[in-house]
Scaffold this active site. Sequence first.
Site, PDB file in Angstrom:
ATOM      1  N   HIS A 132       0.841  -1.211   0.000  1.00 44.37           N
ATOM      2  CA  HIS A 132       0.000   0.000   0.000  1.00 44.37           C
ATOM      3  C   HIS A 132       0.875   1.260   0.000  1.00 44.37           C
ATOM      4  O   HIS A 132       0.721   2.138  -0.853  1.00 44.37           O
ATOM      5  CB  HIS A 132      -0.909  -0.025   1.235  1.00 44.37           C
ATOM      6  CG  HIS A 132      -1.763   1.200   1.407  1.00 44.37           C
ATOM      7  ND1 HIS A 132      -3.083   1.245   1.041  1.00 44.37           N
ATOM      8  CD2 HIS A 132      -1.468   2.432   1.888  1.00 44.37           C
ATOM      9  CE1 HIS A 132      -3.569   2.449   1.302  1.00 44.37           C
ATOM     10  NE2 HIS A 132      -2.609   3.195   1.824  1.00 44.37           N
ATOM     11  N   GLU A 133       1.795   1.321   0.950  1.00 45.78           N
ATOM     12  CA  GLU A 133       2.633   2.520   1.065  1.00 45.78           C
ATOM     13  C   GLU A 133       3.510   2.687  -0.183  1.00 45.78           C
ATOM     14  O   GLU A 133       3.799   3.808  -0.596  1.00 45.78           O
ATOM     15  CB  GLU A 133       3.477   2.490   2.341  1.00 45.78           C
ATOM     16  CG  GLU A 133       2.661   2.454   3.657  1.00 45.78           C
ATOM     17  CD  GLU A 133       1.606   3.536   3.801  1.00 45.78           C
ATOM     18  OE1 GLU A 133       1.778   4.625   3.222  1.00 45.78           O
ATOM     19  OE2 GLU A 133       0.573   3.286   4.476  1.00 45.78           O
TER      20      GLU A 133
HETATM   21 ZN    ZN Z   1      -2.761   5.238   2.165  1.00 43.99          ZN
END
Ligand code: ZN
Length: 499
Positions: free
Chosen positions: A263-264
């Site tokens: 995600h990051e």
């Molecule tokens: Zn995020």
Amino acid sequence: MNTKQALKIYKKQIEKIKAYTLVLDTTSFDRLTIAPKDGSTYRNKMISIINGELFELQTDKEFVEAVLYLCSQDLGEVMNREIALAKKAMEDQLKFTKEEAMTFSMALMEGNDAWRKAKSASKYALFETQLLKLIDLSKQRAAKRDPKKKAYDLLLDDYEEGMNQKKYDEFFKLIKTELLPLIKKIDRKKNYIDNSFLYKYYPAEKQAIFMEKIMKYLNFDPSWGYMGLTEHPFTNGLSRNDVRVTTHYYEHDISAAIFSLVHECGHAFYEHQVDPKFDNYLYIKQMSSGIHESQSRFFENYLARRESFFALLYPELQKLFPENLKDVTLEQFVKAVNESHCSLIRTRADELTYPIHILIRYELEKDIFAGKADLKNLDKEWNKKYKKYLGVEVKKDSEGILQDVHWSDASFGYFPTYALGSAIGAQIFKKMSEDLDVDKLLSTGKFKVITDYLKKNIQKYAALYNYETILKMASGEDFNPRYYIDYLKEKYQKLYDID
Ligand code: ZN
């Protein structure tokens, strides 16, 4: 003043603003990752002084005059947009004094410190006073910024230009009516998918080795990217070639670190792949949260929860943890990381129930800013909503109202962008699947073709356009949340063998 003079003043001043911002961003990364907590009183005071200096730069008389002058000039598409964004930010700042700006920045840091203490003790009472203060300050600030506009509409627009309660209400209504019935059906099929092996013991040091492999697979390169550890994972784009992400290891949940890192990295690629010509600008590089979350959730869900994503990575994971995974096939593993059930923690929720976690926060924030929430019992209001929508009982504050960092630094209005970003992501994924053989690229380790596609169609523009324009250019259509609903329904009906 003429255009040439005004541009010279503008460019000189934003260089200074960017320098101060870099200092503050670096300090913020340091504060959230490695800084010892007892240093916070001194640290917060010094940071708020730098914030005060930054405020002076942003509201400098000559700079303000230059922006106002440039607003009336035609400077070309890029500079016109930059100046329009600068004017909007400046008009907001000019409603406050330097002292007010410093007090607010101090309140944010104190709020965050209090939240961290409260969360580790799982005691909402340790955070409540700070939270109520932040709510009150946010209301006051919104009223000052635009007394005619509803406070929450103003905040929603801060995180995604053009969004408001009316639009979100419609969006969440669709989510409620279309997804809740399916969620309930699937929740009744508990244990249909075995994911118990994800929760065996996975020592952090060995998880870290696997994270290296993921970063390599994604081409998240140490020459421009860095990964640190924190309680609540985030991404900090200090500049295009200095992007920091963080993750968090849970030794009894291997999927948490994997998906939060991916995600990051989605955020990180967005920061990194902006057109280099924007390096000399300030506001155009400040992408909105909805489109930012569309990129991170795109990585996390539309790509990383596919079997093809793990075709090369899963054998590596098995090698690292044979005691837990040697008898688990790739297919079983991927099913397990897509398992759906009603749960308490947003960041660890599956794709299907995730938007309900956001709906809950959206409704709470709406009530808070409309003056309808029982402010003395926000924790209980939180728990009630979880019971109502997801049927789960909150037993610990750390798994209830204290679970997220956002309210601790007054990021009210941010949460809805996660659901919006997911829906934008679905529309992008549909178009990408028409243009590329996504599974083949993933299973053969050609991730760069995918990131290049995102760069070309979305990421390079930064904030030159708003999400609606970028999405229309990238997908050929207006935003249509139907793609998101259909994607989730199709995927989960198939996974759970439901008609
Ligand atoms: Zn995020």
